[in-house]
Design a protein around this motif. Sequence first.
Motif, PDB file in Angstrom:
ATOM      1  N   VAL A 161      -8.297   1.882  -4.487  1.00 50.77           N
ATOM      2  CA  VAL A 161      -7.003   2.226  -3.900  1.00 50.77           C
ATOM      3  C   VAL A 161      -6.806   1.401  -2.633  1.00 50.77           C
ATOM      4  O   VAL A 161      -7.654   1.395  -1.735  1.00 50.77           O
ATOM      5  CB  VAL A 161      -6.919   3.722  -3.569  1.00 50.77           C
ATOM      6  CG1 VAL A 161      -5.593   4.064  -2.904  1.00 50.77           C
ATOM      7  CG2 VAL A 161      -7.099   4.545  -4.837  1.00 50.77           C
ATOM      8  N   ARG A 162      -5.691   0.651  -2.580  1.00 53.88           N
ATOM      9  CA  ARG A 162      -5.411  -0.205  -1.430  1.00 53.88           C
ATOM     10  C   ARG A 162      -4.275   0.339  -0.554  1.00 53.88           C
ATOM     11  O   ARG A 162      -3.994  -0.197   0.516  1.00 53.88           O
ATOM     12  CB  ARG A 162      -5.043  -1.618  -1.916  1.00 53.88           C
ATOM     13  CG  ARG A 162      -6.153  -2.313  -2.685  1.00 53.88           C
ATOM     14  CD  ARG A 162      -7.373  -2.519  -1.801  1.00 53.88           C
ATOM     15  NE  ARG A 162      -8.430  -3.220  -2.523  1.00 53.88           N
ATOM     16  CZ  ARG A 162      -9.590  -3.534  -1.986  1.00 53.88           C
ATOM     17  NH1 ARG A 162      -9.842  -3.192  -0.724  1.00 53.88           N
ATOM     18  NH2 ARG A 162     -10.517  -4.153  -2.694  1.00 53.88           N
ATOM     19  N   GLY A 163      -3.604   1.412  -0.983  1.00 52.01           N
ATOM     20  CA  GLY A 163      -2.521   2.001  -0.182  1.00 52.01           C
ATOM     21  C   GLY A 163      -2.024   3.303  -0.814  1.00 52.01           C
ATOM     22  O   GLY A 163      -2.068   3.456  -2.042  1.00 52.01           O
ATOM     23  N   ASP A 222       0.358 -15.924   3.907  1.00 47.60           N
ATOM     24  CA  ASP A 222      -0.253 -15.290   5.077  1.00 47.60           C
ATOM     25  C   ASP A 222       0.676 -14.261   5.729  1.00 47.60           C
ATOM     26  O   ASP A 222       0.344 -13.677   6.783  1.00 47.60           O
ATOM     27  CB  ASP A 222      -0.635 -16.348   6.114  1.00 47.60           C
ATOM     28  CG  ASP A 222      -1.745 -17.255   5.610  1.00 47.60           C
ATOM     29  OD1 ASP A 222      -2.518 -16.791   4.744  1.00 47.60           O
ATOM     30  OD2 ASP A 222      -1.836 -18.417   6.072  1.00 47.60           O
ATOM     31  N   THR A 223       1.831 -14.026   5.168  1.00 51.75           N
ATOM     32  CA  THR A 223       2.792 -13.065   5.722  1.00 51.75           C
ATOM     33  C   THR A 223       2.924 -11.879   4.787  1.00 51.75           C
ATOM     34  O   THR A 223       2.463 -11.909   3.646  1.00 51.75           O
ATOM     35  CB  THR A 223       4.166 -13.727   5.919  1.00 51.75           C
ATOM     36  OG1 THR A 223       4.644 -14.190   4.640  1.00 51.75           O
ATOM     37  CG2 THR A 223       4.064 -14.913   6.865  1.00 51.75           C
ATOM     38  N   LEU A 282       3.203  -5.614   0.856  1.00 55.51           N
ATOM     39  CA  LEU A 282       1.845  -6.170   0.749  1.00 55.51           C
ATOM     40  C   LEU A 282       1.519  -6.874   2.054  1.00 55.51           C
ATOM     41  O   LEU A 282       2.203  -7.820   2.453  1.00 55.51           O
ATOM     42  CB  LEU A 282       1.747  -7.158  -0.416  1.00 55.51           C
ATOM     43  CG  LEU A 282       2.057  -6.594  -1.807  1.00 55.51           C
ATOM     44  CD1 LEU A 282       2.054  -7.721  -2.842  1.00 55.51           C
ATOM     45  CD2 LEU A 282       1.028  -5.534  -2.190  1.00 55.51           C
ATOM     46  N   THR A 283       0.485  -6.395   2.751  1.00 57.95           N
ATOM     47  CA  THR A 283       0.082  -7.035   4.007  1.00 57.95           C
ATOM     48  C   THR A 283      -0.744  -8.287   3.717  1.00 57.95           C
ATOM     49  O   THR A 283      -1.101  -8.578   2.566  1.00 57.95           O
ATOM     50  CB  THR A 283      -0.729  -6.054   4.864  1.00 57.95           C
ATOM     51  OG1 THR A 283      -1.954  -5.754   4.185  1.00 57.95           O
ATOM     52  CG2 THR A 283       0.058  -4.769   5.100  1.00 57.95           C
ATOM     53  N   GLN A 284      -1.066  -9.044   4.807  1.00 56.38           N
ATOM     54  CA  GLN A 284      -1.848 -10.269   4.638  1.00 56.38           C
ATOM     55  C   GLN A 284      -3.318  -9.983   4.344  1.00 56.38           C
ATOM     56  O   GLN A 284      -4.102 -10.908   4.089  1.00 56.38           O
ATOM     57  CB  GLN A 284      -1.722 -11.156   5.895  1.00 56.38           C
ATOM     58  CG  GLN A 284      -2.265 -10.506   7.166  1.00 56.38           C
ATOM     59  CD  GLN A 284      -1.195  -9.711   7.883  1.00 56.38           C
ATOM     60  OE1 GLN A 284      -0.177  -9.349   7.271  1.00 56.38           O
ATOM     61  NE2 GLN A 284      -1.403  -9.454   9.163  1.00 56.38           N
ATOM     62  N   ASN A 285      -3.714  -8.694   4.355  1.00 58.09           N
ATOM     63  CA  ASN A 285      -5.120  -8.342   4.117  1.00 58.09           C
ATOM     64  C   ASN A 285      -5.445  -8.167   2.637  1.00 58.09           C
ATOM     65  O   ASN A 285      -6.600  -7.887   2.291  1.00 58.09           O
ATOM     66  CB  ASN A 285      -5.459  -7.035   4.859  1.00 58.09           C
ATOM     67  CG  ASN A 285      -5.335  -7.187   6.368  1.00 58.09           C
ATOM     68  OD1 ASN A 285      -5.657  -8.240   6.904  1.00 58.09           O
ATOM     69  ND2 ASN A 285      -4.855  -6.144   7.041  1.00 58.09           N
ATOM     70  N   SER A 337      -4.488   1.154   4.173  1.00 57.01           N
ATOM     71  CA  SER A 337      -3.475   0.496   5.005  1.00 57.01           C
ATOM     72  C   SER A 337      -3.145  -0.915   4.552  1.00 57.01           C
ATOM     73  O   SER A 337      -2.293  -1.571   5.150  1.00 57.01           O
ATOM     74  CB  SER A 337      -3.963   0.454   6.466  1.00 57.01           C
ATOM     75  OG  SER A 337      -5.144  -0.330   6.565  1.00 57.01           O
ATOM     76  N   GLN A 338      -3.793  -1.426   3.484  1.00 56.09           N
ATOM     77  CA  GLN A 338      -3.522  -2.790   3.041  1.00 56.09           C
ATOM     78  C   GLN A 338      -2.184  -2.881   2.308  1.00 56.09           C
ATOM     79  O   GLN A 338      -1.613  -3.971   2.203  1.00 56.09           O
ATOM     80  CB  GLN A 338      -4.661  -3.286   2.130  1.00 56.09           C
ATOM     81  CG  GLN A 338      -5.977  -3.411   2.880  1.00 56.09           C
ATOM     82  CD  GLN A 338      -7.108  -3.886   1.980  1.00 56.09           C
ATOM     83  OE1 GLN A 338      -6.901  -4.062   0.787  1.00 56.09           O
ATOM     84  NE2 GLN A 338      -8.287  -4.071   2.571  1.00 56.09           N
ATOM     85  N   VAL A 339      -1.693  -1.783   1.766  1.00 63.64           N
ATOM     86  CA  VAL A 339      -0.367  -1.713   1.131  1.00 63.64           C
ATOM     87  C   VAL A 339       0.375  -0.530   1.769  1.00 63.64           C
ATOM     88  O   VAL A 339      -0.132   0.608   1.768  1.00 63.64           O
ATOM     89  CB  VAL A 339      -0.460  -1.542  -0.391  1.00 63.64           C
ATOM     90  CG1 VAL A 339       0.938  -1.407  -0.988  1.00 63.64           C
ATOM     91  CG2 VAL A 339      -1.222  -2.703  -1.018  1.00 63.64           C
ATOM     92  N   VAL A 340       1.559  -0.794   2.303  1.00 60.22           N
ATOM     93  CA  VAL A 340       2.345   0.230   2.992  1.00 60.22           C
ATOM     94  C   VAL A 340       3.584   0.546   2.152  1.00 60.22           C
ATOM     95  O   VAL A 340       4.326  -0.378   1.760  1.00 60.22           O
ATOM     96  CB  VAL A 340       2.769  -0.248   4.397  1.00 60.22           C
ATOM     97  CG1 VAL A 340       3.613   0.818   5.083  1.00 60.22           C
ATOM     98  CG2 VAL A 340       1.531  -0.595   5.232  1.00 60.22           C
ATOM     99  N   PHE A 341       3.790   1.858   1.850  1.00 60.85           N
ATOM    100  CA  PHE A 341       4.939   2.288   1.061  1.00 60.85           C
ATOM    101  C   PHE A 341       6.092   2.622   2.026  1.00 60.85           C
ATOM    102  O   PHE A 341       5.890   3.302   3.041  1.00 60.85           O
ATOM    103  CB  PHE A 341       4.586   3.497   0.203  1.00 60.85           C
ATOM    104  CG  PHE A 341       3.678   3.153  -0.950  1.00 60.85           C
ATOM    105  CD1 PHE A 341       4.223   2.788  -2.178  1.00 60.85           C
ATOM    106  CD2 PHE A 341       2.301   3.174  -0.809  1.00 60.85           C
ATOM    107  CE1 PHE A 341       3.403   2.468  -3.242  1.00 60.85           C
ATOM    108  CE2 PHE A 341       1.486   2.861  -1.863  1.00 60.85           C
ATOM    109  CZ  PHE A 341       2.027   2.496  -3.087  1.00 60.85           C
ATOM    110  N   ASN A 342       7.279   2.130   1.699  1.00 62.26           N
ATOM    111  CA  ASN A 342       8.460   2.263   2.564  1.00 62.26           C
ATOM    112  C   ASN A 342       9.509   3.147   1.885  1.00 62.26           C
ATOM    113  O   ASN A 342       9.617   3.177   0.645  1.00 62.26           O
ATOM    114  CB  ASN A 342       9.064   0.890   2.876  1.00 62.26           C
ATOM    115  CG  ASN A 342       8.027  -0.069   3.446  1.00 62.26           C
ATOM    116  OD1 ASN A 342       7.231   0.321   4.292  1.00 62.26           O
ATOM    117  ND2 ASN A 342       8.056  -1.320   2.994  1.00 62.26           N
ATOM    118  N   ASN A 343      10.319   3.787   2.752  1.00 62.95           N
ATOM    119  CA  ASN A 343      11.483   4.552   2.279  1.00 62.95           C
ATOM    120  C   ASN A 343      11.112   5.580   1.212  1.00 62.95           C
ATOM    121  O   ASN A 343      11.776   5.715   0.179  1.00 62.95           O
ATOM    122  CB  ASN A 343      12.565   3.604   1.740  1.00 62.95           C
ATOM    123  CG  ASN A 343      13.013   2.599   2.781  1.00 62.95           C
ATOM    124  OD1 ASN A 343      13.066   2.916   3.988  1.00 62.95           O
ATOM    125  ND2 ASN A 343      13.345   1.394   2.341  1.00 62.95           N
TER     126      ASN A 343
END
Length: 457
Positions: A116-118, A84-85, A44-47, A21-27
Amino acid sequence: MDETSDEPPTSAVLLDNCHFSQVVFNNVEKFYVPGGDVTCYYTLTQNIIPRGKDWVGIFRVGWKTTREYYTFMWAPLPSDVHSDTTVRQQIQFKAYYLPKDDEYYQFCYVDQDGVVRGASVPFQFRAEAEDDILVVTTQGEVEEIELQNKNLRKENEELKASCASLQKQNIDLQEEVNKTQELQNSLESLRSNTEKLELELSSLKKENKHLKEQDDCREAELHQLKEQIQNVTSDKERLETRLKTALDHMDQLQSQVLNYEKEVENLSHVDHDKTEQLESLKEENRQLRTTRTQQVKPSPEHHGAWGSQGGEQQNRDVMKELEEQKCLFQILQAKKNEADEENRKLREENDRLLRHLSQAREVSSSFSVVSPAQAPIPAPEVGGLLFGNPYCGEITWHSASIRKCPMCDEVFPEDIETSQYEAHVQSHLLECPLCSETFEKSDKQVFDDHIFCHGLE
């Protein structure tokens, strides 16, 4: 299958899906048309902190490790790495490197440690259907799919257990690596200390060699100085002998000069007497001539002529004797001049010998103590005689019993005891406790070097 020649960092360990869940794939599309480029959008999340070796790969569904990627692209770094965003990124896969079958695939973001981060939802590479197709699935197929799902869940549990075991092994290996790193750091520190000690040892060896060379040089200088002392002592004795001989000869010449002076003085008195006698005779002769001119008788003329001849004969005798006295006076005067010239040369020789003797004493006094019994020979004044000029009045000399300190020139009268004089001279000296050699206190550095030489023996 990669566009670059570098291999991405991978790992044989499959981490828990909590990191996905640290990297979220869109579309993400359900399917992509083969032969076209595919653009992947992700956030890329703040984590997560992106790094230079992070990458995005396309994996076939059912993969077990990150080594089973089909193709990959390096993930670009955002402008602000420590933000941080969340940060939206995109990356494009060229059609040449994409799969050609219709299996299910998914995007995965892998960091530079191979973790693997996402992961995205599955998709396919196939042509888009023009119309919706109604798929009819039979009960048998449904049961078969459920069985496959059950088997996949069971395999997934097994993989999770294997992953936990591998994680534990990884932690143990990491601890061993840390211990090995600490040991390596300690070894490097010991090597550095060893190199420093070797450098210090080399420096000490060079310094020891230099000190030995200095010791050899000082020994050679000491030997040379001893030879110089012996030469100076012999020169001093020779000069003293020559000086004594010159003084004896000067005494003889002074007595001769005194005798010559007395003879010259006597001759001067005699010459003065003869001159007075000659003047008296001239006056008498003049009176006789006057008396003769005043006489008128002829017989007395003959008598006057005879008397005049007798006076002239006596006058000539006096003149002859006077000439002889003058010649004798000139001879004595020449002898006196010769004696004065020889006396002057002897006086110069005496001064030169005294200067050499004084220099010899100065050199010898810097290495040894002058014996109290040796009284220094008084040097004459400039332009004077050693025993004084006999024609310049009486000269008072210092007593030979008066002693003078060779270090500070302090004078000790005759009534001072010898022990006090020796104690005063000894106070100016330093004595070696090993060889009893003496040094002046002003030469303390030479004394310390001498003691150091004993320590090296």
